[in-house]
Design an enzyme around this catalytic site. Structure first.
Site, PDB file in Angstrom:
ATOM      1  N   GLY A 227       0.839  -1.053   0.208  1.00 11.60           N
ATOM      2  CA  GLY A 227      -0.046  -0.123   0.001  1.00 11.60           C
ATOM      3  C   GLY A 227       0.856   1.289   0.063  1.00 11.60           C
ATOM      4  CB  SER A 228       0.160   4.840   0.836  1.00 12.72           C
ATOM      5  OG  SER A 228      -0.430   4.734   2.086  1.00 12.72           O
ATOM      6  N   GLY A 232       2.269   2.331   5.576  1.00 16.81           N
ATOM      7  CA  GLY A 232       3.378   1.232   5.709  1.00 16.81           C
ATOM      8  C   GLY A 232       4.299   1.759   7.042  1.00 16.81           C
ATOM      9  CD  GLU A 250       4.203  -4.700  -3.833  1.00 15.77           C
ATOM     10  OE1 GLU A 250       4.372  -4.746  -5.190  1.00 15.77           O
ATOM     11  OE2 GLU A 250       3.302  -5.525  -3.231  1.00 15.77           O
ATOM     12  CB  CYS A 284       2.533  -0.220  -6.884  1.00 13.59           C
ATOM     13  SG  CYS A 284       3.029  -1.793  -7.118  1.00 13.59           S
TER      14      CYS A 284
END
Length: 299
Positions: A227-228, A232, A250, A284
């Site tokens: 995610g962002s 994170g 990630e 992403c």
């Protein structure tokens, strides 16, 4: 098309203990798909963790080739149900059906790849010192692991997170994105059909607060998040403040495409466009920055 909206805990579909739900709207026309997707409560997360913890010893001790057989069967079931799963994914997050199918078929191969590792993670040994002391390194599963998925590639992210964990004898709690939970909610029936024992894989749904419950849970040994960067950091902080659980992140970025003077421009146009338009631009590693050498910039 039937839609599963319950949580999947200990081999069974169950409603949220608090009865909280979220709504899913089709991004194609903003129509309501369902308003009954169950949001996991703290008690539900505890139940999922306890189920995974109880299932861990037997799954850890199961022969590697038996774990591999179950994983391979699950991969086959993903392929057999590709049309239904693709429709569910597309309905929730807008992914074109053609892309959604590829995003299921590729993860099926990821499951098969990691199935090949089951029972094959070796240790290490070193020659004895002068006093006859041996040094032996043995790799062991961590126990209960958890994963938090982003909305834009549920099946890929689920496979990346669960495949290695399953192969090495861990048990798992997977949280789907609150924006695209429908396809992963359908996994429960496939998990049972594949032969995973109850509690080995659990599927829960909810937004950030549910992810926070997983990241801070004292009985979870490892968490993987996609995610962002902002979220994170929160996952890492919660993991550190709780039981210092292992964390893998990630996080999204803005990848550049570099185009030099000697590039084949027809090839450039084709691949730079698909690189940031693939999956409706929701990826992403989309090359959404195109850096062109000055000599061909005007072309």
């Amino acid at each position: 098309m039937s839609i599963q909206t319950n949580l999947f805990i200990n081999g069974e579909y169950v409603p949220s203990s608090k009865g909280e739900t979220l709504s899913i709207y089709n991004p194609n026309d903003d129509s309501l798909v369902t308003d009954k997707v169950q949001i996991a409560s703290e008690a539900d997360i505890d139940r999922a963790v306890d189920a995974a913890k109880a299932a861990f010893p037997a799954w850890r001790d199961l022969a590697g080739y038996k774990r591999a057989a179950i994983m391979n069967k699950f991969a086959d079931l993903l392929l057999q149900n590709v049309d239904k799963l693709a429709k569910l994914e597309s309905t929730a997050m807008g992914q074109p059906i053609s892309v959604a199918k590829k995003f299921i078929m590729a993860p099926a191969m990821i499951w098969k790849y990691y199935a090949g590792y089951a029972g094959k993670v070796a240790g290490e040994s070193f020659p004895p010192d002068e006093d006859g002391t041996y040094k032996i390194v043995q790799y062991e599963p961590l126990g209960v692991c958890a994963g938090i998925c982003a909305w834009n590639g549920s099946h890929v992210l689920a496979a990346w997170k669960m495949g290695p964990a399953m192969a090495t004898g861990n048990t798992f709690i997977l949280k789907s994105s609150e924006k695209s939970p429908l396809a992963l909610a359908a996994y429960g029936d496939l998990i049972n059909e594949a032969g995973f024992p109850p509690g080995v894989i659990n599927i829960v749904t909810g937004a950030g607060p549910v992810g926070a419950l997983l990241a801070s849970h004292m009985k979870i040994a490892k968490i993987a998040f996609t995610g962002s960067a902002f979220a994170g950091r929160a996952v890492m902080a919660a993991a550190a403040k709780s039981n210092l659980k292992h964390v893998s992140l990630e996080l999204g970025g803005k990848s550049p495409a570099l185009i030099f003077d000697d590039a084949d421009l027809d090839n450039v146009v084709e691949h730079t466009s698909t690189s940031f338009l693939r999956n409706s631009g929701q990826i992403c590693f989309a090359s959404s920055r195109v850096l062109v050498q000055e000599g061909i910039a005007s072309k």
